[in-house]
Design an enzyme around this catalytic site. Structure first.
Site, mmCIF file in Angstrom:
data_model
loop_
_atom_site.group_PDB
_atom_site.id
_atom_site.type_symbol
_atom_site.label_atom_id
_atom_site.label_comp_id
_atom_site.label_asym_id
_atom_site.label_seq_id
_atom_site.Cartn_x
_atom_site.Cartn_y
_atom_site.Cartn_z
ATOM 1 C CB SER A 157 -0.903 0.104 1.345
ATOM 2 O OG SER A 157 -0.148 0.340 2.304
ATOM 3 C CE LYS A 158 0.312 7.558 -3.445
ATOM 4 N NZ LYS A 158 0.326 7.355 -4.912
ATOM 5 N NE ARG A 159 -2.871 3.242 4.968
ATOM 6 C CZ ARG A 159 -3.053 2.014 5.420
ATOM 7 N NH1 ARG A 159 -2.293 1.500 6.611
ATOM 8 N NH2 ARG A 159 -3.626 1.218 4.690
#
Ligand code: GLU
Length: 486
Positions: free
Chosen positions: A256-258
Site C-alpha cells: 500500500s501507499k502508506r
C-alpha cells in the site's frame, strides 16, 4: 486455442499513475507474449466515469514506454482490433448486453436505490453471508419492462446467475478453481449511465480482441467465475487464466501507499534505473528455478514462463531493489553514466559550474563500485565538485595530531617538484615521505583524505588525489591546516 499465436493484454484502468503491481502485470504479459512470439496489447479500461482522471492515459503510456514495454496494439499505435479504449466501444457492449437479455442470460433491473438499500439491510439483519440481489426484476413481464423503458425509468442490466451451479475453471498458477454460483450476485453488466461494468466490457473485449491468455493480479480471481458465466452465456471459448500473486509489504500486509511508493513514476523520479525496476518486478512472483537474480529485459524474455509463477504473495523488498539498482548501474559503461551524471549535476547546486567530461569520467570510475544511484555520484562525494567546508569531527579526533600539519607540508612540498603527477607519483611521494619520517603510511593517508575531502571514507586515496590534482590538493591541505585545530 492452444495452437494459436498467443495474444495477451494489459488492461489497466487509468488512475493517474502506473502502480508497481500494474507494471508487474504488464511485464509478465509482455514477457509471455515475446517469449512465445505472440502479441502484447494495451487496452484502456476507462468505463468508470466517476474515476476519470485528466491526463491519466498519457501518464500510463509514458510509464510503460519508460519501462521499455512496447506493445503491438494499443490506443496510440492502433491495431486490427480497436478501438483500444473501452469508452469508445460503448455500442459494442450495448449490443452484447442486448444479446444476453434476448437469451435470458441477463435482464433489466429497474429497482430504485432505496429498494436495494432496504434489501441489503434486511439481508444484513438475517446475517446472510453475503448481500445479494433478490432477482426481483427477473420476474417482470414483457409489458412491465416495455412500460418502464418507455417511461425512461433508469435501469441497469444484470447477469442472470443460475443457482446451484459449480463454476470450474483452470488457472495456470493456481490449478483448478471452483466456485458455487449460489455465492455469486446477479452482477450489474450495464450501469444506469449506460456504461458497461468491468465484467462485461472485459469479457467482450477479451473475446473480440482474440485474447488467448488472461494474465492479471490475484485481486481479480473472484471476478473470474462471473466472467466464466459470461463466456458460457455467449457460447464463447474461455481464454486461459493466470492470476499473479499479491504484492506484499515487508510486514506481509497488502502493498500500500502508506508504507512506501507504489507508483512507477515515483521510482523513476527517485533515480531508479528502468532496467533495475523491471528486473526487480520480474522477480515478484517468478523465478527461473535457480537463484539467478540479475536479468536484462531480453534475458527475461528468453527465460520467462508462466508455469514458474508462484502462488505465494511476493514481498516488495526495497533493499533488494536498491542492490539490483547498484548492480545495473555498475554494468553500464562509464560513457552512459556520464550522460546521466550530467543531468544529475544540472539538478544540483553545482549546475552553474563547468566540469570536463574527462574529470567526470574519473569520478565515475572511482565511485562506480561505491554507489547504488546516479545521484550518489554527486551527493556522496561533494568534495569532487567543491572544496570541503568542514571536516568530520570524529576523524579529526582520531587522525589529526599536532605533528600532522608538518607532515602534510612535507608531502605537498615534494609534490610541487612534479609537474603533473600521475597516480603512481602520488603513491611514490607518499611512500617516500612516510619512510623519511619513519611513520606508517596511514599517518599521512588519513589526514590527507580528511584535508582534501572533509570525510573519513571515500574512494582510494590515490584516486582521490589524482582526480583533484596537484594545485587543488595544495590549496585544500593549506586550508585544512589553517582551519583544523586540535
Ligand atoms: N481494468 C482492470 C484493472 O484495472 C483489468 C483487470 C484484468 O486484467 O482483467 O486492473
Amino acid at each position: 486455442m492452444i495452437n494459436e499465436t498467443p495474444r495477451v493484454r494489459f488492461a489497466p484502468s487509468p488512475t493517474g499513475y502506473l502502480h508497481v503491481g500494474g507494471l508487474r502485470t504488464a511485464l509478465y504479459n509482455y514477457l509471455f507474449a515475446k517469449h512465445n512470439h505472440g502479441k502484447f496489447i494495451l487496452r484502456i479500461e476507462d468505463t468508470d466515469r466517476n474515476r476519470y482522471v485528466e491526463g491519466a492515459i498519457e501518464k500510463l503510456i509514458e510509464a510503460l514506454k519508460w519501462a521499455g514495454l512496447e506493445y503491438d496494439e494499443g490506443p496510440d499505435v492502433g491495431g486490427d482490433f480497436g478501438p483500444y479504449l473501452q469508452s469508445k466501444r460503448l455500442n459494442i457492449y450495448k449490443q452484447h448486453a442486448d444479446e444476453l437479455i434476448l437469451e435470458g442470460n441477463a435482464y433489466y433491473c429497474f429497482c430504485t436505490s432505496e429498494r436495494l438499500t432496504a434489501l441489503r439491510e434486511e439481508q444484513e439483519k438475517l446475517k446472510l453471508p453475503q448481500a445479494k440481489y433478490d432477482k426481483h426484476c427477473l420476474h417482470l413481464s414483457e409489458e412491465e419492462i416495455k412500460k418502464s423503458l418507455s417511461k425512461n425509468t433508469p435501469y441497469v442490466v444484470r447477469l442472470n446467475v443460475k443457482p446451484n451451479q459449480k463454476i470450474v475453471f483452470n488457472d495456470i498458477v493456481r490449478g483448478t478453481i471452483e466456485f458455487d454460483s449460489n455465492n455469486i450476485d446477479d452482477q450489474i453488466l450495464i450501469k444506469s449511465d449506460g456504461y458497461p461494468t468491468y465484467h462485461l466490457a472485459n469479457v467482450v473485449d477479451d473475446h473480440l480482441m482474440k485474447i488467448t491468455h488472461v494474465i492479471r493480479g490475484e485481486e481479480w480471481l473472484s471476478s473470474t467465475p462471473k466472467h466464466v458465466l459470461l463466456y458460457d452465456a455467449f457460447s464463447w471459448e474461455q481464454p486461459f487464466f493466470a492470476h499473479l500473486p499479491l504484492l506484499l509489504n515487508p510486514d506481509r500486509s497488502k502493498l500500500s501507499k502508506r508504507q512506501g511508493d507504489v507508483a512507477v513514476e515515483d521510482y523513476r523520479d527517485k533515480g531508479y534505473l528502468k532496467e533495475a525496476l523491471v528486473n526487480f518486478v520480474a522477480l515478484l512472483g517468478w523465478n527461473a528455478g535457480d537463484d539467478r537474480e540479475f536479468y536484462y529485459l531480453n534475458e527475461l524474455v528468453e527465460t520467462f514462463s508462466l508455469d514458474r509463477v508462484n502462488k505465494a504473495g511476493a514481498v516488495f523488498d526495497t533493499v533488494k531493489l536498491n542492490s539490483l539498482n547498484a548492480e545495473h548501474l555498475r554494468k553500464k559503461s562509464n560513457n552512459e553514466i556520464l550522460g546521466m551524471l550530467k543531468d544529475e549535476i544540472q539538478k544540483s547546486q553545482y549546475k552553474n559550474q563547468e566540469y570536463s567530461d574527462e574529470f567526470l569520467l574519473l569520478i565515475i570510475e572511482a565511485m562506480k563500485e561505491r554507489v547504488s544511484f546516479v545521484s550518489e555520484f554527486v551527493i556522496t562525494c561533494p568534495y569532487f565538485y567543491e572544496a570541503p567546508k568542514d571536516y568530520e569531527q570524529k576523524a579529526i579526533e582520531k587522525n589529526w595530531k599536532s605533528e600532522t600539519p608538518n607532515q602534510l607540508m612535507k608531502f605537498i612540498n615534494k609534490l610541487r617538484d612534479i609537474d603533473t603527477p600521475s597516480k603512481s607519483d602520488y603513491e611514490l611521494v607518499l611512500a617516500n615521505i612516510a619512510e623519511e619520517l619513519g611513520i606508517g603510511k596511514g599517518k599521512l593517508i588519513h589526514p590527507l583524505r580528511l584535508a582534501t575531502s572533509g570525510q573519513s571514507t571515500g574512494p582510494g586515496i590515490f584516486d582521490l588525489l589524482y582526480i583533484l590534482g596537484k594545485e587543488e590538493i595544495i590549496k585544500r591541505v593549506n586550508t585544512a591546516i589553517e582551519k583544523i585545530k586540535v
